[in-house]
Design a protein around this motif. Structure first.
Motif, PDB file in Angstrom:
ATOM      1  N   ALA A 199      36.134  92.375  38.320  1.00 46.85           N
ATOM      2  CA  ALA A 199      37.123  93.018  39.196  1.00 46.85           C
ATOM      3  C   ALA A 199      38.251  93.712  38.433  1.00 46.85           C
ATOM      4  CB  ALA A 199      37.717  91.968  40.143  1.00 46.85           C
ATOM      5  N   PHE A 200      38.559  93.244  37.217  1.00 44.48           N
ATOM      6  CA  PHE A 200      39.725  93.783  36.490  1.00 44.48           C
ATOM      7  C   PHE A 200      39.291  94.385  35.155  1.00 44.48           C
ATOM      8  CE2 PHE A 200      41.312  90.620  39.393  1.00 44.48           C
ATOM      9  CZ  PHE A 200      42.417  91.250  39.962  1.00 44.48           C
ATOM     10  N   ALA A 201      40.062  95.407  34.730  1.00 43.62           N
ATOM     11  CA  ALA A 201      39.737  96.031  33.440  1.00 43.62           C
ATOM     12  C   ALA A 201      39.935  95.023  32.309  1.00 43.62           C
ATOM     13  CB  ALA A 201      40.639  97.242  33.236  1.00 43.62           C
ATOM     14  N   GLU A 202      40.951  94.162  32.487  1.00 41.61           N
ATOM     15  CA  GLU A 202      41.259  93.193  31.420  1.00 41.61           C
ATOM     16  C   GLU A 202      41.622  91.846  32.037  1.00 41.61           C
ATOM     17  OE1 GLU A 202      44.239  93.354  27.599  1.00 41.61           O
ATOM     18  OE2 GLU A 202      45.012  93.998  29.523  1.00 41.61           O
ATOM     19  N   VAL A 203      41.092  90.778  31.453  1.00 38.73           N
ATOM     20  CA  VAL A 203      41.435  89.430  31.924  1.00 38.73           C
ATOM     21  C   VAL A 203      41.986  88.655  30.731  1.00 38.73           C
ATOM     22  CG1 VAL A 203      40.556  87.273  32.916  1.00 38.73           C
ATOM     23  CG2 VAL A 203      39.598  89.463  33.655  1.00 38.73           C
ATOM     24  N   GLU A 204      43.107  87.969  30.950  1.00 36.54           N
ATOM     25  CA  GLU A 204      43.648  87.147  29.867  1.00 36.54           C
ATOM     26  C   GLU A 204      43.681  85.685  30.306  1.00 36.54           C
ATOM     27  OE1 GLU A 204      46.339  89.917  27.060  1.00 36.54           O
ATOM     28  OE2 GLU A 204      47.330  89.140  28.851  1.00 36.54           O
ATOM     29  N   LEU A 205      43.197  84.836  29.416  1.00 41.78           N
ATOM     30  CA  LEU A 205      43.171  83.398  29.682  1.00 41.78           C
ATOM     31  C   LEU A 205      44.259  82.750  28.832  1.00 41.78           C
ATOM     32  CD1 LEU A 205      39.293  82.826  29.478  1.00 41.78           C
ATOM     33  CD2 LEU A 205      40.693  83.306  31.518  1.00 41.78           C
ATOM     34  N   VAL A 206      45.267  82.212  29.495  1.00 42.84           N
ATOM     35  CA  VAL A 206      46.406  81.637  28.773  1.00 42.84           C
ATOM     36  C   VAL A 206      46.296  80.114  28.803  1.00 42.84           C
ATOM     37  CG1 VAL A 206      48.929  81.455  28.730  1.00 42.84           C
ATOM     38  CG2 VAL A 206      47.843  83.597  29.474  1.00 42.84           C
ATOM     39  N   ASP A 207      46.414  79.518  27.639  1.00 43.23           N
ATOM     40  CA  ASP A 207      46.432  78.059  27.532  1.00 43.23           C
ATOM     41  C   ASP A 207      47.029  77.709  26.178  1.00 43.23           C
ATOM     42  OD1 ASP A 207      45.549  75.148  27.404  1.00 43.23           O
ATOM     43  OD2 ASP A 207      44.601  75.750  29.265  1.00 43.23           O
ATOM     44  N   LEU A 208      47.461  76.462  26.044  1.00 47.59           N
ATOM     45  CA  LEU A 208      47.963  76.025  24.742  1.00 47.59           C
ATOM     46  C   LEU A 208      46.843  76.013  23.718  1.00 47.59           C
ATOM     47  CD1 LEU A 208      49.992  72.957  25.995  1.00 47.59           C
ATOM     48  CD2 LEU A 208      50.953  74.972  24.872  1.00 47.59           C
ATOM     49  N   VAL A 209      45.678  75.583  24.171  1.00 50.27           N
ATOM     50  CA  VAL A 209      44.529  75.448  23.270  1.00 50.27           C
ATOM     51  C   VAL A 209      43.283  76.020  23.949  1.00 50.27           C
ATOM     52  CG1 VAL A 209      45.304  73.469  21.925  1.00 50.27           C
ATOM     53  CG2 VAL A 209      44.273  73.068  24.112  1.00 50.27           C
ATOM     54  N   HIS A 210      42.412  76.584  23.150  1.00 54.24           N
ATOM     55  CA  HIS A 210      41.165  77.128  23.687  1.00 54.24           C
ATOM     56  C   HIS A 210      39.996  76.466  22.948  1.00 54.24           C
ATOM     57  CE1 HIS A 210      43.138  80.170  26.106  1.00 54.24           C
ATOM     58  NE2 HIS A 210      43.887  80.473  25.079  1.00 54.24           N
ATOM     59  N   THR A 211      39.090  75.925  23.708  1.00 53.46           N
ATOM     60  CA  THR A 211      37.954  75.233  23.087  1.00 53.46           C
ATOM     61  C   THR A 211      36.909  76.267  22.646  1.00 53.46           C
ATOM     62  OG1 THR A 211      36.760  75.081  25.162  1.00 53.46           O
ATOM     63  CG2 THR A 211      38.248  73.259  24.651  1.00 53.46           C
ATOM     64  N   PRO A 212      35.997  75.870  21.731  1.00 58.97           N
ATOM     65  CA  PRO A 212      34.916  76.778  21.335  1.00 58.97           C
ATOM     66  C   PRO A 212      34.137  77.273  22.550  1.00 58.97           C
ATOM     67  CG  PRO A 212      34.995  74.915  19.864  1.00 58.97           C
ATOM     68  CD  PRO A 212      35.996  74.622  20.960  1.00 58.97           C
ATOM     69  N   TRP A 213      33.965  76.421  23.573  1.00 56.24           N
ATOM     70  CA  TRP A 213      33.240  76.810  24.796  1.00 56.24           C
ATOM     71  C   TRP A 213      33.949  77.964  25.510  1.00 56.24           C
ATOM     72  CZ3 TRP A 213      29.417  77.023  28.198  1.00 56.24           C
ATOM     73  CH2 TRP A 213      29.710  77.176  29.550  1.00 56.24           C
ATOM     74  N   THR A 214      35.281  77.854  25.646  1.00 55.15           N
ATOM     75  CA  THR A 214      36.050  78.913  26.309  1.00 55.15           C
ATOM     76  C   THR A 214      35.977  80.200  25.486  1.00 55.15           C
ATOM     77  OG1 THR A 214      37.537  77.182  27.073  1.00 55.15           O
ATOM     78  CG2 THR A 214      38.301  79.429  27.349  1.00 55.15           C
ATOM     79  N   ARG A 215      36.062  80.061  24.160  1.00 52.12           N
ATOM     80  CA  ARG A 215      35.978  81.248  23.290  1.00 52.12           C
ATOM     81  C   ARG A 215      34.638  81.949  23.493  1.00 52.12           C
ATOM     82  NH1 ARG A 215      39.987  81.243  19.641  1.00 52.12           N
ATOM     83  NH2 ARG A 215      41.188  79.338  19.797  1.00 52.12           N
ATOM     84  N   TRP A 216      33.589  81.161  23.592  1.00 55.06           N
ATOM     85  CA  TRP A 216      32.249  81.731  23.757  1.00 55.06           C
ATOM     86  C   TRP A 216      32.133  82.457  25.101  1.00 55.06           C
ATOM     87  CZ3 TRP A 216      28.030  80.191  27.024  1.00 55.06           C
ATOM     88  CH2 TRP A 216      26.850  80.866  26.740  1.00 55.06           C
TER      89      TRP A 216
END
Ligand SMILES: C[S@@+](CC[C@H](N)C(=O)[O-])C[C@H]1O[C@@H](n2cnc3c(N)ncnc32)[C@H](O)[C@@H]1O
Length: 270
Positions: free
Chosen positions: A83-100
């Motif tokens: 739906a969006f040109a760009e999506v940003e995921l904000v969190d203190l930490v990002h797991t390898p799963w989220t990165r993937w």
């Protein structure tokens, strides 16, 4: 256990956040999700539905930001990315799963940020005055901002951290610690209220304990997940069967009451 230790070590994270327990908390959520997938299914489907509804209500299609993206259990990431040109995921930490997951979609970016603006000073806090929250999205404003099961979590580890420091001799009252926790919640609500675009809010508001030894499962305890801060908007409500017996205790069923608001600006004020 070994898998959990490896998962913990695989999460890249600033040392002060590790000391405060953030990556450990994410690993614990992942493990509970694996054990309780069926009990959590309704809650996660309801949460995703609120975000899908929020997407439909949003005119601008440039940017969407998800605060507290975590393990993305409650985030319909493919729908957001479509739906969006760009999506940003904000969190203190990002797991390898989220990165993937982010990498796979191409237009999803990860932002590591503390949305309360307090944790770095809290980690080295020696008194006397607790930091004043400087709430932020951690990134630029967006057409759609989603606060995804984050609000009630904001004070949990900071309060636990300050309680530990207090036990070690730091001169700080229990009331001051809870008041600080409250300020993290209310300043996040103020931040959401200031956004110009669509703002979706999903949060638990009540933590309930039921007696699992009895057939009729009576309610034995109810705790305000927002430490007495009143949510200024109303929305759909559902029950999250977060920890049925014996997940935490053989004789206790834990359930949370959750509120989901697709757009705070279109919701009735309470
Ligand atoms: C209960 S989880 C939210 C569920 C998540 N959306 C999911 O599906 O896994 C809360 C998330 O908020 C993040 N969080 C807690 N305090 C934060 C803060 N001050 N700034 C940014 N993220 C924070 C945690 O790291 C965690 O990923």
């Amino acid at each position: 256990m070994i898998l959990e230790a490896l998962a913990y070590l695989a999460i890249p994270c600033a040392s002060h956040l590790r000391r405060m327990g953030y990556p450990g908390e994410l690993v614990a959520i992942a493990a509970r999700y694996r054990r309780r997938r069926r009990d959590w299914a309704d809650h996660l489907a309801n949460s995703r539905c609120v975000v899908e509804d929020a997407i439909a209500r949003t005119r601008g299609r440039s940017r969407a930001v998800v605060l507290g993206a975590g393990l993305l259990h409650d985030v319909p990431l493919a729908a957001l990315a479509a739906a969006f040109a760009e999506v940003e995921l904000v969190d203190l930490v990002h797991t390898p799963w989220t990165r993937w997951q982010a990498k796979r979609l191409g237009n999803v970016r990860l932002v590591a940020a503390d949305v309360t603006g307090t944790l770095a000073s809290l980690a080295d806090f020696g008194g006397p005055d607790l930091p004043v929250p400087e709430p932020s999205l951690g990134t630029a404003p967006a057409d759609l901002v989603v606060s995804a099961n984050l609000l009630s979590q904001l004070p949990i580890l900071p309060i636990a951290w300050l309680d530990r420091r207090r036990c070690e001799g730091l001169a700080l009252s229990a009331d001051a610690i809870v008041e600080f926790g409250r300020s993290l919640i209310s300043s996040h609500l103020d931040l959401l209220a200031r956004q110009a675009g669509t703002v979706a809010l999903i949060t638990d508001v009540e933590r309930m304990t039921f007696d699992a030894r009895r057939h009729d499962r009576p309610l034995v305890e109810s705790e305000d997940a927002l430490l007495g801060v009143t949510l200024p908007w109303s929305g759909r409500e559902w029950i999250w069967r977060i920890a049925p017996a014996p997940e935490l205790h053989a004789d206790q069923d834990r359930r949370h009451r959750v509120v989901g608001i697709p757009n705070i600006r279109e919701s009735a004020t309470t």
